[in-house]
Design a protein around this motif. Structure first.
Motif, short mmCIF file in Angstrom:
data_model
loop_
_atom_site.label_atom_id
_atom_site.label_comp_id
_atom_site.label_asym_id
_atom_site.label_seq_id
_atom_site.Cartn_x
_atom_site.Cartn_y
_atom_site.Cartn_z
N LYS A 3 7.90 15.79 -35.42
CA LYS A 3 8.82 16.20 -36.43
C LYS A 3 8.53 17.66 -36.56
O LYS A 3 7.65 18.01 -36.94
CB LYS A 3 9.55 15.36 -37.25
N GLN A 4 9.44 18.64 -36.72
CA GLN A 4 9.41 19.96 -37.02
C GLN A 4 10.75 20.51 -37.84
O GLN A 4 11.84 19.82 -37.71
CB GLN A 4 9.69 20.99 -35.60
N ILE A 5 10.29 21.26 -38.48
CA ILE A 5 11.20 21.94 -39.58
C ILE A 5 11.10 23.24 -39.07
O ILE A 5 10.27 24.17 -39.15
CB ILE A 5 10.86 21.74 -41.13
N SER A 18 15.94 20.69 -39.55
CA SER A 18 15.06 19.54 -38.65
C SER A 18 15.49 19.69 -37.20
O SER A 18 16.53 19.67 -36.81
CB SER A 18 15.33 18.54 -39.43
N ARG A 39 8.79 24.52 -46.13
CA ARG A 39 7.35 24.12 -46.39
C ARG A 39 7.31 22.76 -47.21
O ARG A 39 6.57 21.97 -46.81
CB ARG A 39 6.62 25.17 -47.14
N ALA A 42 8.82 20.06 -44.99
CA ALA A 42 7.67 19.83 -43.89
C ALA A 42 6.64 18.88 -44.63
O ALA A 42 6.02 17.80 -44.08
CB ALA A 42 7.04 20.88 -43.24
N ALA A 47 5.68 17.07 -41.28
CA ALA A 47 6.24 17.45 -40.06
C ALA A 47 5.51 18.86 -39.89
O ALA A 47 4.58 19.38 -40.80
CB ALA A 47 7.69 17.85 -40.31
N GLU A 48 5.89 19.41 -38.99
CA GLU A 48 5.22 20.89 -38.63
C GLU A 48 6.29 21.87 -39.18
O GLU A 48 7.55 21.76 -38.87
CB GLU A 48 5.07 21.13 -37.22
N LEU A 49 5.96 22.96 -39.70
CA LEU A 49 7.00 24.19 -40.23
C LEU A 49 7.01 25.10 -38.93
O LEU A 49 5.74 25.55 -38.80
CB LEU A 49 6.47 24.54 -41.52
N SER A 63 1.09 22.85 -39.80
CA SER A 63 1.21 21.50 -39.72
C SER A 63 1.10 20.60 -41.01
O SER A 63 -0.06 21.05 -41.56
CB SER A 63 0.24 20.86 -38.60
N TYR A 64 1.90 19.81 -41.61
CA TYR A 64 1.68 19.16 -42.66
C TYR A 64 1.60 17.80 -42.37
O TYR A 64 1.69 16.70 -43.28
CB TYR A 64 2.84 19.39 -43.61
#
Length: 75
Positions: A3-5, A18, A39, A42, A47-49, A63-64
């Motif tokens: 998943k990415q933001i 998203s 942030r 994420a 997810a990854e920002l 990446s979080y």
């Protein structure tokens, strides 16, 4: 696919969206506000920002969540 933001430029500000979502969750007037909100989103979603410049180039990736390439230990 992880998943990415995304923080992307729009004509009326900066959008936080998203991956997989057809619409932005919110439009912000400044990039710093959008990155702060993205942030937090994420972090909450593991997810990854990903942030873009005005010209569309990616200028930030954090990446979080589960990082597939964690740094090697120095021990």
């Amino acid at each position: 696919m992880p998943k990415q933001i995304w923080v992307s430029p729009r004509s009326n500000g900066w959008a936080v969206k998203s991956s997989g979502s057809p619409r932005a969750s919110k439009i912000y007037s400044t990039k710093s506000e959008a990155i702060k909100a993205g942030r937090q989103q994420a972090i909450n979603n593991h997810a990854e920002l990903v942030s873009q410049k005005r010209n569309g180039q990616i200028n930030l990736k954090n990446s979080y969540g589960n990082d597939p390439m964690p740094p090697k230990d120095k021990d």
